[in-house]
Scaffold this motif. Structure first.
Motif, PDB file in Angstrom:
ATOM      1  N   LEU A 114       0.815  -1.176  -0.184  1.00  0.00           N
ATOM      2  CA  LEU A 114      -0.007  -0.039  -0.007  1.00  0.00           C
ATOM      3  C   LEU A 114       0.958   1.349  -0.029  1.00  0.00           C
ATOM      4  CD1 LEU A 114      -2.815  -0.923   2.480  1.00  0.00           C
ATOM      5  CD2 LEU A 114      -2.876  -0.833   0.057  1.00  0.00           C
ATOM      6  N   ALA A 115       1.956   1.249   0.423  1.00  0.00           N
ATOM      7  CA  ALA A 115       2.989   2.165   0.482  1.00  0.00           C
ATOM      8  C   ALA A 115       3.326   2.351  -0.977  1.00  0.00           C
ATOM      9  CB  ALA A 115       4.414   1.902   1.149  1.00  0.00           C
ATOM     10  N   SER A 116       3.754   1.387  -1.641  1.00  0.00           N
ATOM     11  CA  SER A 116       3.691   1.622  -3.213  1.00  0.00           C
ATOM     12  C   SER A 116       2.798   2.379  -4.122  1.00  0.00           C
ATOM     13  CB  SER A 116       4.162   0.344  -3.770  1.00  0.00           C
ATOM     14  OG  SER A 116       5.321  -0.278  -3.243  1.00  0.00           O
ATOM     15  N   VAL A 117       1.406   2.194  -3.435  1.00  0.00           N
ATOM     16  CA  VAL A 117       0.499   3.167  -3.988  1.00  0.00           C
ATOM     17  C   VAL A 117       0.598   4.319  -3.643  1.00  0.00           C
ATOM     18  CG1 VAL A 117      -2.300   3.271  -4.227  1.00  0.00           C
ATOM     19  CG2 VAL A 117      -0.959   0.870  -3.748  1.00  0.00           C
ATOM     20  N   MET A 118       1.103   4.678  -2.595  1.00  0.00           N
ATOM     21  CA  MET A 118       1.216   6.328  -2.218  1.00  0.00           C
ATOM     22  C   MET A 118       2.525   6.487  -3.201  1.00  0.00           C
ATOM     23  SD  MET A 118       1.317   6.154   2.251  1.00  0.00           S
ATOM     24  CE  MET A 118       2.971   5.246   2.096  1.00  0.00           C
ATOM     25  N   VAL A 119       3.406   6.080  -3.362  1.00  0.00           N
ATOM     26  CA  VAL A 119       4.512   6.212  -4.234  1.00  0.00           C
ATOM     27  C   VAL A 119       4.072   6.643  -5.479  1.00  0.00           C
ATOM     28  CG1 VAL A 119       6.348   5.412  -5.512  1.00  0.00           C
ATOM     29  CG2 VAL A 119       6.329   5.061  -3.027  1.00  0.00           C
ATOM     30  N   GLY A 139       9.052  13.274  -2.094  1.00  0.00           N
ATOM     31  CA  GLY A 139      10.179  12.461  -2.693  1.00  0.00           C
ATOM     32  C   GLY A 139      11.014  11.560  -1.565  1.00  0.00           C
ATOM     33  N   LEU A 140      11.035  12.364  -0.384  1.00  0.00           N
ATOM     34  CA  LEU A 140      11.589  11.824   0.920  1.00  0.00           C
ATOM     35  C   LEU A 140      10.849  10.360   1.177  1.00  0.00           C
ATOM     36  CD1 LEU A 140      12.202  14.914   3.259  1.00  0.00           C
ATOM     37  CD2 LEU A 140      13.996  13.433   1.923  1.00  0.00           C
ATOM     38  N   GLY A 141       9.488  10.546   1.110  1.00  0.00           N
ATOM     39  CA  GLY A 141       8.672   9.178   1.241  1.00  0.00           C
ATOM     40  C   GLY A 141       8.815   8.267   0.405  1.00  0.00           C
ATOM     41  N   VAL A 142       8.877   8.618  -0.928  1.00  0.00           N
ATOM     42  CA  VAL A 142       9.099   7.645  -2.108  1.00  0.00           C
ATOM     43  C   VAL A 142      10.457   6.998  -1.698  1.00  0.00           C
ATOM     44  CG1 VAL A 142       9.611   7.659  -4.638  1.00  0.00           C
ATOM     45  CG2 VAL A 142       7.771   9.056  -3.929  1.00  0.00           C
ATOM     46  N   CYS A 200       1.741  -2.106  -7.483  1.00  0.00           N
ATOM     47  CA  CYS A 200       1.123  -1.186  -6.691  1.00  0.00           C
ATOM     48  C   CYS A 200       1.298   0.150  -7.126  1.00  0.00           C
ATOM     49  CB  CYS A 200       1.402  -1.575  -5.345  1.00  0.00           C
ATOM     50  SG  CYS A 200       0.667  -3.284  -4.744  1.00  0.00           S
ATOM     51  N   ILE A 201       2.854   0.424  -7.691  1.00  0.00           N
ATOM     52  CA  ILE A 201       3.080   2.016  -7.994  1.00  0.00           C
ATOM     53  C   ILE A 201       1.979   2.189  -9.286  1.00  0.00           C
ATOM     54  CG2 ILE A 201       4.703   3.232  -9.046  1.00  0.00           C
ATOM     55  CD1 ILE A 201       7.077   1.710  -7.482  1.00  0.00           C
ATOM     56  N   VAL A 202       1.967   1.397 -10.048  1.00  0.00           N
ATOM     57  CA  VAL A 202       1.098   1.793 -11.163  1.00  0.00           C
ATOM     58  C   VAL A 202      -0.317   1.686 -10.818  1.00  0.00           C
ATOM     59  CG1 VAL A 202       2.697   1.118 -12.938  1.00  0.00           C
ATOM     60  CG2 VAL A 202       0.899  -0.798 -12.125  1.00  0.00           C
ATOM     61  N   THR A 203      -0.618   1.131  -9.863  1.00  0.00           N
ATOM     62  CA  THR A 203      -1.936   1.223  -9.359  1.00  0.00           C
ATOM     63  C   THR A 203      -2.362   2.631  -8.771  1.00  0.00           C
ATOM     64  OG1 THR A 203      -2.218  -1.088  -8.784  1.00  0.00           O
ATOM     65  CG2 THR A 203      -3.872   0.325  -7.743  1.00  0.00           C
ATOM     66  N   GLY A 204      -1.265   3.204  -7.957  1.00  0.00           N
ATOM     67  CA  GLY A 204      -1.352   4.391  -7.455  1.00  0.00           C
ATOM     68  C   GLY A 204      -1.573   5.609  -8.678  1.00  0.00           C
ATOM     69  N   ILE A 205      -0.523   5.210  -9.658  1.00  0.00           N
ATOM     70  CA  ILE A 205      -0.563   6.185 -11.099  1.00  0.00           C
ATOM     71  C   ILE A 205      -2.003   6.151 -11.356  1.00  0.00           C
ATOM     72  CG2 ILE A 205       0.544   6.374 -13.295  1.00  0.00           C
ATOM     73  CD1 ILE A 205       3.124   5.389 -12.112  1.00  0.00           C
ATOM     74  N   LEU A 206      -2.690   5.139 -11.710  1.00  0.00           N
ATOM     75  CA  LEU A 206      -3.848   4.950 -12.470  1.00  0.00           C
ATOM     76  C   LEU A 206      -4.862   5.655 -11.474  1.00  0.00           C
ATOM     77  CD1 LEU A 206      -5.889   3.930 -14.472  1.00  0.00           C
ATOM     78  CD2 LEU A 206      -5.884   1.746 -13.341  1.00  0.00           C
TER      79      LEU A 206
END
Length: 482
Positions: A43-48, A141-144, A174-180
């Motif tokens: 879920l953190a990757s979704v934030m990213v 960016g720090l969070g990423v 999950c990163i691309v889920t956040g992007i979508l």
């Protein structure tokens, strides 16, 4: 009972003990809990992903006097900084995230990363100036950087060898889920509504991941073996006896690493570590040199420049959806086909699609009549690009990073590799607009395509296959042992 009778029954007792021991060794357990931990940590990757995709739908809003919350419209230079400051923050963060992960644990460090995102979205909700937007983007960016450094460590240490590839590749999905998520919501809601939608994600992550365990390897490194047993039992769905073999292996690996507490010098002193660093830094570098962040950050602008009849917002959503579908395929195939064949396919596919995209912009540059008949080409090319990227060079460099280094230098190595990623990401995002203006869009895409061809050669000649290997077996092969 006399001694003769006692001897009569002793072999039976011995046989029963052996039988019970074998039952524990054959205990299957369940992978469901390690997948639960893997999904919740991602879920953190979704934030990213929301941070990476944010500029695409927000850029047009900031540029419009009717929708911007700012007192002035950002200049071209300010827009470049709004896009690239995430990469700058992510470049700095690993050097803080690695030591935090060693001192406070992988779990607490990841939970702490949510604070960067929460504060940044609050700043964006209340902003009226470009400066406040820039501060918020730097915090994101720090969070990423925190997430992408420590999450690979967490996944690499909770996953069993047969599921490590699948769990490691969930990051890209999950990163691309956040992007979508931001691609789909952003064009159709107000500026402030999108910030509220993004703010909800780090809150959900912090609440759900709070209940997940720390990694067994971290507990062993801290001398808390009982907690390590509890963590491993939870993750494997087994009894204490059922996890003993794996616990002993983790214990041996960690203790061997801690005997020579890793420093930067140790990272470069060991030939196996140097080889692992070359592989991981090389893969991460080519991931960025493919131009993926340019496409993610400026997708709406790219589609506007093509003159396609399809709405730029809809085209961007279509690309985002394809990313999710393609990324969902990787966990299903990576432990069957292996990392290297997928990476080779990915590099070749990106090279072809970027070359085709460059050809379209070249035809447009020379005002060829053929442009009108191939208006579909940019969308098709970018769909193919993100498909092969999300299957290979998107997730697998991070998955490989999580399994390549011994525990004593893992945090140092992860920091270096993650920083390499974001140095290149910052440079490309900061100067892409100037490059595009200087040489034209066609050469911009051709340059990225040439670099993908180099990535194919690098993968073929340098990258080691890790499919099905335990962490110790990977170290043995890196160091030239049988």
């Amino acid at each position: 009972m006399n001694p003769a009778e006692l001897n009569q029954y002793q072999p039976v007792a011995t046989f029963e003990k052996l039988e019970i021991t074998n039952i524990y060794k054959m205990e299957k357990g369940s992978p469901s809990r390690q997948f639960l931990a893997g999904i919740l940590v991602n879920l953190a990757s979704v934030m990213v992903g929301t941070s990476l995709g944010w500029t695409s739908p927000i850029g047009p809003k900031l540029a419009s006097p009717d929708s911007t919350p700012l007192d002035t419209i950002p200049t071209a230079a300010e827009n470049s900084w709004i896009a690239s400051l995430v990469a700058l923050g992510a470049l700095i963060a690993p050097f803080m995230a690695g030591p935090c992960a060693e001192r406070f644990g992988r779990r607490l460090t990841l939970l702490g990363s949510s604070a960067f995102f929460i504060v940044s979205w609050i700043l964006l909700l209340t902003t009226g100036t470009v400066v406040q937007v820039l501060i918020a983007r730097f915090l994101q960016g720090l969070g990423v950087g925190y997430v992408m450094t420590v999450q690979t460590m967490y996944i690499g240490e909770i996953a069993s060898s047969e599921y490590r590839g699948a769990l490691g590749s969930l990051m890209q999905l999950c990163i691309v889920t956040g992007i979508l998520y931001v691609y789909s919501i952003g064009p159709f809601v107000s500026y402030h509504a999108l910030q509220w939608a993004c703010l909800a994600l780090p809150i959900v992550f912090a609440v759900t991941f709070f209940f997940m365990p720390e990694t067994p390897a971290y507990y062993i490194a801290q001398g808390e073996k009982e907690k390590a047993v509890d963590s491993l039992c939870f993750l494997r769905g087994k009894t204490v006896e059922g996890v003993q073999d794996e616990l002993n292996e983790i214990n041996t690996t960690v203790e061997d690493s801690l005997k020579n507490k890793g420093t930067l010098v140790d990272l470069f002193r060991n030939p196996g570590n140097v080889k692992a660093l070359i592989i991981c830094a090389g893969l991460i570098s080519f991931q960025q040199l493919s131009g993926i962040n340019v496409i993610l950050f400026y997708s709406q602008n790219i589609f506007e420049s093509t003159g396609s009849s399809l709405s730029p917002a809809i085209s961007t959503i279509l690309v985002g959806a394809v990313q999710v579908v393609a990324s969902g395929a990787t966990p299903l195939i990576v432990d069957r086909l292996g990392r290297k064949p997928i990476l080779l396919t990915s590099a070749a596919g990106m090279c072809v699609s970027l070359g085709t995209m460059g050809l379209y912009f070249f035809l447009k540059h020379i005002e060829s009549p053929a442009v009108g008949s191939v208006g579909w080409l940019p969308i098709l090319s970018l769909i193919f690009f993100v498909t092969v990227y999300c299957i290979g060079f998107g997730p697998l460099p991070w998955a490989v990073l999580g399994e390549m280094f011994p525990a004593n230098v893992k945090s140092i190595a992860s920091s270096i590799v993650a920083s390499t990623c974001w140095v290149l990401g910052f440079i490309i995002l900061q100067f892409f607009a100037d490059l595009d203006k200087a040489v034209g869009s066609h050469w911009s895409f051709w340059i990225f395509g040439i670099l993908c061809a180099v990535a194919f050669v690098f993968t073929f000649t340098t990258v080691m296959e890790t499919k099905g290997l335990s962490l110790q077996e990977i170290q043995d092969r890196l160091n030239g042992k049988a």
